[in-house]
Design an enzyme around this catalytic site. Structure first.
Site, PDB file in Angstrom:
ATOM      1  N   GLU A 135      46.853  28.026 -17.091  1.00  0.00           N
ATOM      2  CA  GLU A 135      46.832  26.725 -17.777  1.00  0.00           C
ATOM      3  C   GLU A 135      45.444  26.080 -17.717  1.00  0.00           C
ATOM      4  O   GLU A 135      44.948  25.570 -18.715  1.00  0.00           O
ATOM      5  CB  GLU A 135      47.856  25.789 -17.116  1.00  0.00           C
ATOM      6  N   VAL A 137      50.426  25.161 -29.563  1.00  0.00           N
ATOM      7  CA  VAL A 137      50.660  23.723 -29.506  1.00  0.00           C
ATOM      8  C   VAL A 137      51.368  23.541 -28.170  1.00  0.00           C
ATOM      9  O   VAL A 137      52.478  24.042 -27.981  1.00  0.00           O
ATOM     10  CB  VAL A 137      51.541  23.217 -30.661  1.00  0.00           C
ATOM     11  N   GLU A 138      50.729  22.884 -27.241  1.00  0.00           N
ATOM     12  CA  GLU A 138      51.296  22.736 -25.902  1.00  0.00           C
ATOM     13  C   GLU A 138      51.838  21.329 -25.735  1.00  0.00           C
ATOM     14  O   GLU A 138      51.147  20.353 -26.022  1.00  0.00           O
ATOM     15  CB  GLU A 138      50.216  23.005 -24.844  1.00  0.00           C
ATOM     16  N   GLY A 139      53.077  21.240 -25.236  1.00  0.00           N
ATOM     17  CA  GLY A 139      53.701  19.938 -25.070  1.00  0.00           C
ATOM     18  C   GLY A 139      54.527  19.611 -26.308  1.00  0.00           C
ATOM     19  O   GLY A 139      54.088  18.859 -27.188  1.00  0.00           O
TER      20      GLY A 139
END
Ligand SMILES: Cc1cc2nc3c(=O)[nH]c(=O)nc-3n(C[C@H](O)[C@H](O)[C@H](O)COP(=O)(O)OP(=O)(O)OC[C@H]3O[C@@H](n4cnc5c(N)ncnc54)[C@H](O)[C@@H]3O)c2cc1C
Ligand SMILES: *[C@@H]1O[C@H](CO)[C@@H](O)[C@H](O)[C@H]1NC(C)=O
Ligand SMILES: *[C@@H]1O[C@H](CO)[C@@H](O)[C@H](O)[C@H]1NC(C)=O
Ligand SMILES: *[C@@H]1O[C@H](CO)[C@@H](O)[C@H](O)[C@H]1NC(C)=O
Ligand SMILES: *[C@@H]1O[C@H](CO)[C@@H](O)[C@H](O)[C@H]1NC(C)=O
Length: 493
Positions: A193, A88-90
């Site tokens: 990324e 889960v990014e952010g």
């Protein structure tokens, strides 16, 4: 005689088409069937939104035998690992990433990824760690360079200048990464990324990155036997029928249906699948990846307009390969501050980023190494045994000659898979915000969704989820309020 038969067949065909058209206009107006193509995060999110809006006449056609798409767990030597999305990014920012509460509601096991100690864990090509002070200086430079690029990007936007590549902005500071350690850090900052190098990546649309500025800079690694995909199942089960065992049994979800043709007209759509089935509907919602749209898997009749084709082909489908390895025992450092390590090779992107999985999978003796782009293509095309041999050579230069061979290796092949053709979209230089909107814009009754159509978050799980909602809302506006015109001017026509 032969001619007569042809004429007769044609007459029948014409009659059938006319009858169909009449049938369409009569039934479609009130309760059109929406055919959703693809049951990944965006397709399921769009279908749920439509269902919530009272549009229940849905048909979801998915090419594979499961839902979840690019969120997919597998059993690797007894470990449940993620071949696709993993983080889960952010998280922990000013706004809440919508995926984060979903993951927590299901109590999926997550692990904060701490990269702070990387400078103490960067290996030289020929073996051994870099001296910490030397590595620290390189990290400081990389941070400065990234800050400088953000400044350049901000000034480009303010002065309405054309977009440039991240690499070009690095040259403006006269700091183009060239030594093995500089390239490894550059790779960690960008390719890790975006899965493509700074040479091709848009500065303006990635620095700063909305995912991090809006949702926060923290990332959490999902490692749960139920898999990250359970968030997609959870959304699906909120609007699709299930049996007492919790299995989806809803007839509106059809698996193993490979869409090969979408015929569209002002009165409706006709969708054909490879097994010979034909489905008629009022609207189609296409959620296949931009990589798939760049192939001829789905044949649009009539062909998509020129502006749409250009928008699809100008964008990039990137490739990010997560290679999992299992060993008889651990020969790498463990404990706090050792989860991630770098390998700095003279060939940029040669097995550069490593993660030891002791924290997420205790006792597993497993490693994860990430490669991207050209290296991903190369590795997808060679036997796993060759890749394993290359990796063992790299590990032996890091940890010494006497380490044991890997007992198992997992190499996902997202690029070779005709239902994905890569892993996620990356924003190339020279695609303006406006041209990007054309990727999402509907063409008549054919609507588009998917991570590549997300307004701010292309490339991510949350992007796919939010894109599903946005595209569904456009369609709902058309069906319910008759607002069906989308002002997208053609480019290059
Ligand atoms: C290796 C990898 C790592 C990633 N890491 C992260 C991460 O850590 N964090 C993050 O947020 N995101 C990550 N992502 C990105 C994230 O997984 C995607 O953005 C998201 O899952 C895409 O969802 P989607 O619905 O847009 O597309 P998909 O999941 O691709 O859904 C589209 C569906 O359409 C189906 N389909 C395709 N063609 C047809 C056809 N002709 N007929 C019928 N069905 C068809 C496909 O089978 C698929 O199920 C990663 C992705 C990959 C692959
Ligand atoms: C995973 O695979 C192993 C063999 O590698 C098997 O013993 C195990 O039962 C499998 N686990 C699941 C959940 O399928
Ligand atoms: C970026 O901009 C800020 C604010 O203007 C400035 O303080 C900083 O020095 C700049 N950084 C670089 C590396 O140019
Ligand atoms: C590792 O870090 C955690 C939290 O930061 C701490 O609670 C723990 O004691 C540390 N363990 C060691 C061995 O230092
Ligand atoms: C950083 O990594 C080094 C080398 O693996 C390790 O010895 C050290 O304890 C780590 N430091 C922190 C603060 O975690």
């Amino acid at each position: 005689m032969a001619l007569g038969r042809v004429k007769k067949t044609m007459a029948v065909a014409v009659a059938v088409v006319v009858v169909l058209a009449v049938h369409f206009t009569r039934t479609m107006a009130l309760d059109p069937t929406v055919i959703v193509i693809g049951a990944g995060m965006s397709g399921i999110s769009a279908a749920k939104m439509l269902s919530d809006a009272g549009i229940k006449n849905l048909l979801i056609l998915e090419a594979t035998d499961r839902i979840g798409g690019r969120i997919h767990k597998t059993n690797f030597s007894g470990l449940s690992v993620e071949m696709g999305a993993n983080w889960v990014e952010g998280v922990n920012g000013p706004q809440v990433n919508p995926i984060w509460p979903m993951v927590n509601k299901l109590k999926l096991k997550t692990f904060f990824s701490n990269y702070d100690n990387l400078s103490s864990n960067t290996y030289q090509q020929t073996g051994g760690l870099y001296k910490e002070s030397f590595a620290k200086a390189a990290f400081d430079m990389a941070d400065k360079l990234s800050e400088f690029s953000t400044n350049v990007s901000t000034s480009l936007t303010a002065s309405r200048l054309e977009d440039i590549s991240i690499l070009a902005s690095q040259r403006l500071m006269n700091m183009v990464p060239s030594t093995p350690i500089e390239m490894a850090l550059d790779y960690y900052n960008y390719d890790y990324e975006f899965a493509e190098p700074p040479r091709v990546t848009s500065l303006q649309n990635t620095e700063p990155l909305p995912t991090f500025t809006n949702f926060g800079e923290d990332v959490y690694f999902v490692a749960d036997p139920r898999g990250y995909e359970s968030v997609v199942y959870d959304i699906a089960k909120q609007f699709l029928a299930t049996n007492s065992a919790g299995k989806i049994t809803d007839q509106r979800l059809k698996l193993n249906k490979v869409v090969m043709e979408i015929r569209y007209s002002p009165s409706g759509v006709i969708v054909k699948t490879e097994d010979g089935s034909i489905y008629r509907g009022g609207y189609a919602m296409v959620s296949a990846s931009v990589g798939v749209l760049q192939t001829n898997l789905i044949n649009f009749q009539p062909d998509l307009p020129r502006w749409k084709i250009l928008a699809i082909y100008q964008f990039d489908m990137a490739i990010y390969t997560k290679i999992f390895l299992k060993f008889p025992y651990k020969f790498w450092p463990t404990g706090n501050g050792t989860e991630f390590f770098l390998y700095a090779h003279e060939t940029r992107g040669y097995y550069p980023i490593w993660q030891q999985l002791e924290r997420a999978y205790p006792g597993s003796n497993a490693l994860l190494v990430t490669v991207t782009d050209d290296e991903s293509r190369r590795i997808e095309q060679q036997p796993d045994s060759e890749t394993k041999a290359e990796i063992m050579e790299v590990l032996r230069s890091m940890f010494g000659k006497n380490i044991p061979d890997a007992t198992d290796i997992l190499i996902p092949r997202w690029w070779s898979n005709r239902f994905y053709k890569g892993t996620f979209s990356n924003w190339p230089i020279g695609v303006s915000r406006y041209e990007y909107d054309q990727i999402r814009a509907p063409v008549g009754r054919v609507y588009f969704t998917g991570e590549h159509t997300s307004e701010h978050y292309n490339g991510y799980v949350h992007g796919a989820y939010l894109a599903g909602i946005d595209s569904a809302n456009m369609m709902i506006g058309c069906i319910k309020k008759k607002i069906c015109k989308f002002q997208i001017m053609p480019k290059g026509t």
